[in-house]
Enzyme design. Sequence first.
Site, PDB file in Angstrom:
ATOM      1  N   GLY A  96      50.162  29.316  50.138  1.00 56.16           N
ATOM      2  CA  GLY A  96      49.076  29.925  49.391  1.00 56.16           C
ATOM      3  C   GLY A  96      49.288  30.000  47.890  1.00 56.16           C
ATOM      4  CB  VAL A  97      51.247  28.826  45.381  1.00 57.01           C
ATOM      5  CG1 VAL A  97      51.946  30.110  45.772  1.00 57.01           C
ATOM      6  CG2 VAL A  97      51.963  27.602  45.951  1.00 57.01           C
ATOM      7  CG  HIS A 138      38.413   5.478  53.206  1.00 55.95           C
ATOM      8  ND1 HIS A 138      39.772   5.357  53.016  1.00 55.95           N
ATOM      9  CD2 HIS A 138      37.920   4.218  53.125  1.00 55.95           C
ATOM     10  CE1 HIS A 138      40.080   4.090  52.815  1.00 55.95           C
ATOM     11  NE2 HIS A 138      38.969   3.375  52.877  1.00 55.95           N
ATOM     12  CG  ASP A 176      42.031   7.860  53.617  1.00 61.07           C
ATOM     13  OD1 ASP A 176      41.057   8.222  54.303  1.00 61.07           O
ATOM     14  OD2 ASP A 176      42.054   6.792  52.991  1.00 61.07           O
ATOM     15  N   GLY A 192      37.228  -3.751  53.073  1.00 58.10           N
ATOM     16  CA  GLY A 192      37.280  -4.204  54.463  1.00 58.10           C
ATOM     17  C   GLY A 192      38.696  -4.256  54.993  1.00 58.10           C
ATOM     18  CG  ASN A 193      42.217  -6.297  53.461  1.00 56.59           C
ATOM     19  OD1 ASN A 193      41.758  -7.029  52.604  1.00 56.59           O
ATOM     20  ND2 ASN A 193      42.901  -6.762  54.493  1.00 56.59           N
ATOM     21  CB  SER A 194      40.161   0.511  54.153  1.00 54.98           C
ATOM     22  OG  SER A 194      40.062   0.483  52.753  1.00 54.98           O
TER      23      SER A 194
END
Length: 388
Positions: A291-292, A130, A160, A233-235
């Site tokens: 596929g469930v 992100h 992520d 900003g820590n991400s």
Amino acid sequence: MKKLWLIFAQTLTVCLGVWAVVGLFRPEWGLPIQQPRPVTLPPPTAHAASGPVAAPAINSFSPAVQAAIPSVVNVFTSKQVRRSQNPLLEDPFFKRFFGDHQDSEEDEPSSSLGSGVIVSKDGFIITNNHVIEAADEIKVALSDGRKLTATLVGADPDTDLAVLKIDAGKDLPAIHFGNPEQVKVGDVVLAIGQPFGFGQTVTLGIVSALGRNHLGLNTFENFIQTDAAINPGNSGGALVDHKGQLIGINSAIYSQSGGSQGIGFAIPVTTARNVMEQIIQNGSVTRGWIGVEVQDLNAELATSFNLDTSEGALIAGVVRNGPADKAGVKSGDLLVEIDGKTLKDSYSMLDIIAALKPGISVKVRLLRNNQSQEVMLTVGKRPRLPRR
């Protein structure tokens, strides 16, 4: 008789007064007072293995910080946003009088800020997806002040995570990876990053919990929870142990104000390393898929389906012509075991299936009408899905 009793009382009173005065100035002449016996305590011994263990005294975490901080970088991203100069110029009524302005829209730069961690000497960097999502340009500021343009090697929205590459012309200070199996609740941790663009910042806390999921942040969740202050900003920054070794990538916070409230989440280094290696080798992450659509089983659902267990993944839907559909799995089935591994809930099912190699056949045990059945299923490749 009364006179005798009065003389006796006065004499006794005088004697008691004299005795009190003598006892005050000459206590050794008074009546002996019994002193309490001293209690002899046993000498201190080492604690038993099951008892409390004293933590080692640490006066400073400066050595850990100095070891890790050169590996933490600042990540700047920018993208061009199309913005109309004046919305009224788009109205047909105004166009009739002022003409069709072709330059009614202009490019406006938009920027964001995050952190990253150098994981190899040749310039590979891990950060959050992100942080760099939809960016037109990515720049990295090193701890020595240099700013370099970074290229996106690959990203994995399901966890992520993203991997960047910079060319610094020389070996870079790569961080040391910690041992995830040794991380325990209560361990001291340090969060390093660039909160609010202030520059390199270190915050101290402990591991509050392990294995946090069901947060709705990512498709695959196994977060380390910490009370070390993590802010915007820590991400993408580093969560390190008291030795300065990487144990997680700071990713998210729980906050009602936008600032740190002591509940932060970091992606474990095991997940980060696995994703990083696959992205570097293949440019993307390959995961198994059957596929469930599933949901967790609670007491009410277990009762309505007449089930004797509350563990497993309840099938809410089956993708037509998908691996599960071809194997005969149906809506309402309860998956309880895949490839010999017991399923506790839907998240454990996702983790187990994602680790399977596409194309292999595995045995699946399920409950249908409270009757146990086994089917063979060929694992497919998980398609790229939009991030939740």
